[in-house]
Each structure stands twice: as structure tokens, then as C-alpha cells.
Motif scaffolding. Structure first.
Motif, PDB file in Angstrom:
ATOM      1  N   SER A   3       0.847  -1.271  -0.145  1.00 26.61           N
ATOM      2  CA  SER A   3       0.056  -0.117  -0.103  1.00 26.61           C
ATOM      3  C   SER A   3       0.706   1.259  -0.045  1.00 26.61           C
ATOM      4  O   SER A   3       0.335   2.319  -0.405  1.00 26.61           O
ATOM      5  CB  SER A   3      -0.815  -0.198   1.084  1.00 26.61           C
ATOM      6  OG  SER A   3      -0.127  -0.062   2.489  1.00 26.61           O
ATOM      7  N   GLY A   4       2.001   1.336   0.441  1.00 29.20           N
ATOM      8  CA  GLY A   4       2.961   2.306   0.727  1.00 29.20           C
ATOM      9  C   GLY A   4       4.117   2.373  -0.184  1.00 29.20           C
ATOM     10  O   GLY A   4       4.160   1.175  -0.922  1.00 29.20           O
ATOM     11  N   GLU A   5       5.177   3.252   0.045  1.00 30.04           N
ATOM     12  CA  GLU A   5       6.163   3.102  -0.518  1.00 30.04           C
ATOM     13  C   GLU A   5       7.239   1.936  -0.156  1.00 30.04           C
ATOM     14  O   GLU A   5       7.159   1.633   1.160  1.00 30.04           O
ATOM     15  CB  GLU A   5       6.973   4.463  -0.548  1.00 30.04           C
ATOM     16  CG  GLU A   5       7.374   5.002  -2.060  1.00 30.04           C
ATOM     17  CD  GLU A   5       8.258   6.262  -1.590  1.00 30.04           C
ATOM     18  OE1 GLU A   5       9.508   6.129  -1.205  1.00 30.04           O
ATOM     19  OE2 GLU A   5       7.538   7.486  -1.654  1.00 30.04           O
ATOM     20  N   LYS A   6       8.097   1.250  -0.854  1.00 29.31           N
ATOM     21  CA  LYS A   6       8.922   0.288  -0.264  1.00 29.31           C
ATOM     22  C   LYS A   6       9.886   0.999   0.415  1.00 29.31           C
ATOM     23  O   LYS A   6      10.690   1.973  -0.014  1.00 29.31           O
ATOM     24  CB  LYS A   6       9.453  -0.621  -1.461  1.00 29.31           C
ATOM     25  CG  LYS A   6      10.568  -1.677  -1.079  1.00 29.31           C
ATOM     26  CD  LYS A   6      10.772  -2.508  -2.148  1.00 29.31           C
ATOM     27  CE  LYS A   6      11.867  -3.470  -1.217  1.00 29.31           C
ATOM     28  NZ  LYS A   6      12.565  -4.396  -2.554  1.00 29.31           N
ATOM     29  N   PRO A  35      16.387   5.078   6.273  1.00 27.45           N
ATOM     30  CA  PRO A  35      16.015   5.317   7.562  1.00 27.45           C
ATOM     31  C   PRO A  35      14.726   4.714   8.139  1.00 27.45           C
ATOM     32  O   PRO A  35      13.658   4.808   7.309  1.00 27.45           O
ATOM     33  CB  PRO A  35      16.034   6.848   7.691  1.00 27.45           C
ATOM     34  CG  PRO A  35      16.414   7.355   6.484  1.00 27.45           C
ATOM     35  CD  PRO A  35      16.589   6.213   5.568  1.00 27.45           C
ATOM     36  N   CYS A  36      14.474   4.200   9.191  1.00 25.22           N
ATOM     37  CA  CYS A  36      13.243   3.527   9.533  1.00 25.22           C
ATOM     38  C   CYS A  36      12.341   4.522   9.402  1.00 25.22           C
ATOM     39  O   CYS A  36      12.090   5.659  10.139  1.00 25.22           O
ATOM     40  CB  CYS A  36      13.212   2.946  11.053  1.00 25.22           C
ATOM     41  SG  CYS A  36      11.974   1.699  11.175  1.00 25.22           S
ATOM     42  N   GLY A  61      10.522   6.687  12.677  1.00 23.54           N
ATOM     43  CA  GLY A  61      11.236   7.783  13.342  1.00 23.54           C
ATOM     44  C   GLY A  61      12.423   7.743  14.357  1.00 23.54           C
ATOM     45  O   GLY A  61      12.901   8.704  14.841  1.00 23.54           O
ATOM     46  N   SER A  62      12.836   6.498  14.522  1.00 22.60           N
ATOM     47  CA  SER A  62      13.969   6.340  15.696  1.00 22.60           C
ATOM     48  C   SER A  62      15.278   6.757  15.327  1.00 22.60           C
ATOM     49  O   SER A  62      15.913   6.852  15.993  1.00 22.60           O
ATOM     50  CB  SER A  62      13.904   4.790  15.739  1.00 22.60           C
ATOM     51  OG  SER A  62      14.530   4.000  14.509  1.00 22.60           O
ATOM     52  N   GLY A  63      15.363   7.000  13.977  1.00 21.64           N
ATOM     53  CA  GLY A  63      16.778   7.358  13.477  1.00 21.64           C
ATOM     54  C   GLY A  63      17.596   6.305  13.179  1.00 21.64           C
ATOM     55  O   GLY A  63      18.692   6.540  12.782  1.00 21.64           O
ATOM     56  N   LYS A  64      17.364   5.101  13.441  1.00 21.53           N
ATOM     57  CA  LYS A  64      18.098   3.870  13.033  1.00 21.53           C
ATOM     58  C   LYS A  64      17.894   3.508  11.538  1.00 21.53           C
ATOM     59  O   LYS A  64      16.706   3.836  10.959  1.00 21.53           O
ATOM     60  CB  LYS A  64      17.372   2.779  13.975  1.00 21.53           C
ATOM     61  CG  LYS A  64      18.015   2.961  15.501  1.00 21.53           C
ATOM     62  CD  LYS A  64      17.710   1.837  16.230  1.00 21.53           C
ATOM     63  CE  LYS A  64      17.913   1.834  17.727  1.00 21.53           C
ATOM     64  NZ  LYS A  64      17.495   0.785  18.383  1.00 21.53           N
ATOM     65  N   LYS A  65      18.539   2.554  10.919  1.00 24.45           N
ATOM     66  CA  LYS A  65      18.246   2.200   9.846  1.00 24.45           C
ATOM     67  C   LYS A  65      17.085   1.028   9.900  1.00 24.45           C
ATOM     68  O   LYS A  65      16.852   0.410  10.880  1.00 24.45           O
ATOM     69  CB  LYS A  65      19.481   1.189   9.215  1.00 24.45           C
ATOM     70  CG  LYS A  65      20.609   2.244   8.635  1.00 24.45           C
ATOM     71  CD  LYS A  65      21.779   1.199   8.019  1.00 24.45           C
ATOM     72  CE  LYS A  65      22.971   2.285   7.637  1.00 24.45           C
ATOM     73  NZ  LYS A  65      23.885   1.442   7.210  1.00 24.45           N
ATOM     74  N   HIS A  66      16.366   0.876   8.639  1.00 26.55           N
ATOM     75  CA  HIS A  66      15.237   0.239   8.889  1.00 26.55           C
ATOM     76  C   HIS A  66      15.369  -1.328   9.336  1.00 26.55           C
ATOM     77  O   HIS A  66      14.824  -2.073   9.985  1.00 26.55           O
ATOM     78  CB  HIS A  66      14.419   0.224   7.614  1.00 26.55           C
ATOM     79  CG  HIS A  66      13.435  -0.622   7.409  1.00 26.55           C
ATOM     80  ND1 HIS A  66      12.280  -0.498   7.939  1.00 26.55           N
ATOM     81  CD2 HIS A  66      13.195  -1.742   6.795  1.00 26.55           C
ATOM     82  CE1 HIS A  66      11.208  -1.498   7.701  1.00 26.55           C
ATOM     83  NE2 HIS A  66      11.859  -2.137   7.038  1.00 26.55           N
ATOM     84  N   LYS A  67      16.562  -1.948   8.842  1.00 22.86           N
ATOM     85  CA  LYS A  67      17.096  -3.070   9.139  1.00 22.86           C
ATOM     86  C   LYS A  67      17.356  -3.501  10.312  1.00 22.86           C
ATOM     87  O   LYS A  67      17.248  -4.489  10.971  1.00 22.86           O
ATOM     88  CB  LYS A  67      18.108  -3.608   8.343  1.00 22.86           C
ATOM     89  CG  LYS A  67      19.651  -3.031   8.418  1.00 22.86           C
ATOM     90  CD  LYS A  67      20.733  -3.389   7.627  1.00 22.86           C
ATOM     91  CE  LYS A  67      22.059  -2.700   7.598  1.00 22.86           C
ATOM     92  NZ  LYS A  67      23.085  -2.957   6.617  1.00 22.86           N
ATOM     93  N   LYS A  68      17.718  -2.547  11.123  1.00 23.44           N
ATOM     94  CA  LYS A  68      18.316  -2.372  12.530  1.00 23.44           C
ATOM     95  C   LYS A  68      17.145  -2.143  13.435  1.00 23.44           C
ATOM     96  O   LYS A  68      17.099  -2.262  14.782  1.00 23.44           O
ATOM     97  CB  LYS A  68      19.323  -1.655  12.686  1.00 23.44           C
ATOM     98  CG  LYS A  68      20.583  -1.958  12.322  1.00 23.44           C
ATOM     99  CD  LYS A  68      21.244  -3.186  13.033  1.00 23.44           C
ATOM    100  CE  LYS A  68      22.534  -3.404  12.156  1.00 23.44           C
ATOM    101  NZ  LYS A  68      23.407  -4.372  12.897  1.00 23.44           N
TER     102      LYS A  68
END
Length: 171
Positions: free
Chosen positions: A147-150, A156-157, A160-167
Motif C-alpha cells: 500500500s505504501g512506498e517500499k 531510515p526507519c 522515526g527512531s533514527g536507525k536504519k530500517h534493517k536494525k
């Protein structure tokens, strides 16, 4: 058992083990739901009976749980929704789907479980819970459409955590 069966991607020893052992009490209705699912996986019938609302308990409940689960192997728990059931609440609902194999056949159980807090302790209420369906799992023939962008692994996650999505949420 390394990862907890409840689906929180936490080590069993840090997640549901203290609850199922009786070392600590669940803080929320969701905690109790997850620990009860884990007890089903572990075939801990005593814990299941002990977490039923005292006025709804029946003699021999443990044997009844055991007899109904003989050929059942629980695979996955999905929490679909919560209504109340927080630390300060007196009642709560958890809507879930549990996936399991019964005699080798994939099935699901969907239910809205109701929980009551008495004397600071959460209990499952069998009489107030609503089983929606227990059915054979049928694979969907429809493709899944995002439904949204990949979000890429190294982006960035979006939380809003500031971490990379994978972490973060992509774990």
C-alpha cells in the motif's frame, strides 16, 4: 527453546518463560495472551488452567486441555487488535489468529479473547471470549499488493527512531 513462540522476536528466557514459570505476573492482557499461547506450544496445561478466571475454573481443566491438544502443533500467533487491557485497566480484549497443524493439516483459530484483572492479576475469561473461527487454512490466490512506498534495508526507519530500517522495524 531459543526464540519465544509468542512472536515478539525475543529470547524465550526473557519473554514468556518467567510468566509461564509463575516467577512474574503479566502486566497487560496482551502479555497474558502471549504467555497462554506459549503455554499451548509447551503443553503446560497447569499454567493454562491457573490463568483462567477463578470463578470459571472447573475440576480437571488440565486434562481437558491436554485431551483437546494431543495432535495439535502450534506454529504462529498473530495479534490483530487490542482493546484496553493496559496496566491501569480492569478489563481488556485481544483479537488474534493462531496458526497450527492438526494431524498434519494446516488450520487457524481466530478469537477475541477477553481478560479481567482481579486483585492486580490478569485472568482469561472463557465465558466472555468469542471464538470467530477454527478452520482449515487456505492459501490466498490473490497477490499481496504493497500500500505504501517500499522501505529499503538501509533507508531510515519510517517509525522515526533514527536507525536504519534493517536494525529497527525491519528486523
Amino acid at each position: 527453546m531459543n526464540e519465544c513462540p509468542c512472536g515478539l522476536n525475543s529470547p524465550f528466557t526473557d519473554c514468556c518463560a518467567p510468566l509461564v514459570r509463575g516467577a512474574v505476573l503479566p502486566d497487560t492482557a496482551e502479555d497474558l495472551m502471549r504467555s497462554r499461547y506459549t503455554a499451548h506450544v509447551m503443553k503446560n496445561w497447569d499454567y493454562l488452567a491457573a490463568t483462567v478466571l477463578p470463578e470459571e475454573r472447573r475440576p480437571g481443566m488440565e486434562r481437558a486441555y491436554s485431551a483437546n491438544q494431543e495432535n495439535v502443533h502450534w506454529k504462529k500467533l498473530e495479534i490483530l487488535g487490542l482493546k484496553n487491557g493496559g496496566r491501569e485497566d480492569g478489563e481488556g480484549e485481544v483479537t488474534f489468529t493462531a496458526h497450527y497443524l492438526e494431524k498434519g493439516v494446516a488450520k487457524t483459530l481466530s478469537e477475541t479473547s477477553r481478560f479481567v484483572k482481579e486483585d492486580g492479576r490478569w485472568y482469561y475469561s472463557e465465558k466472555r471470549s468469542v471464538k470467530r473461527s477454527a478452520r482449515q487454512a487456505v492459501p490466498s490466490s490473490k497477490p499481496i499488493v504493497r500500500s505504501g512506498e517500499k522501505v529499503g534495508r538501509n533507508d531510515p526507519c519510517p517509525c522515526g527512531s533514527g536507525k536504519k530500517h534493517k536494525k529497527c522495524c525491519g528486523k
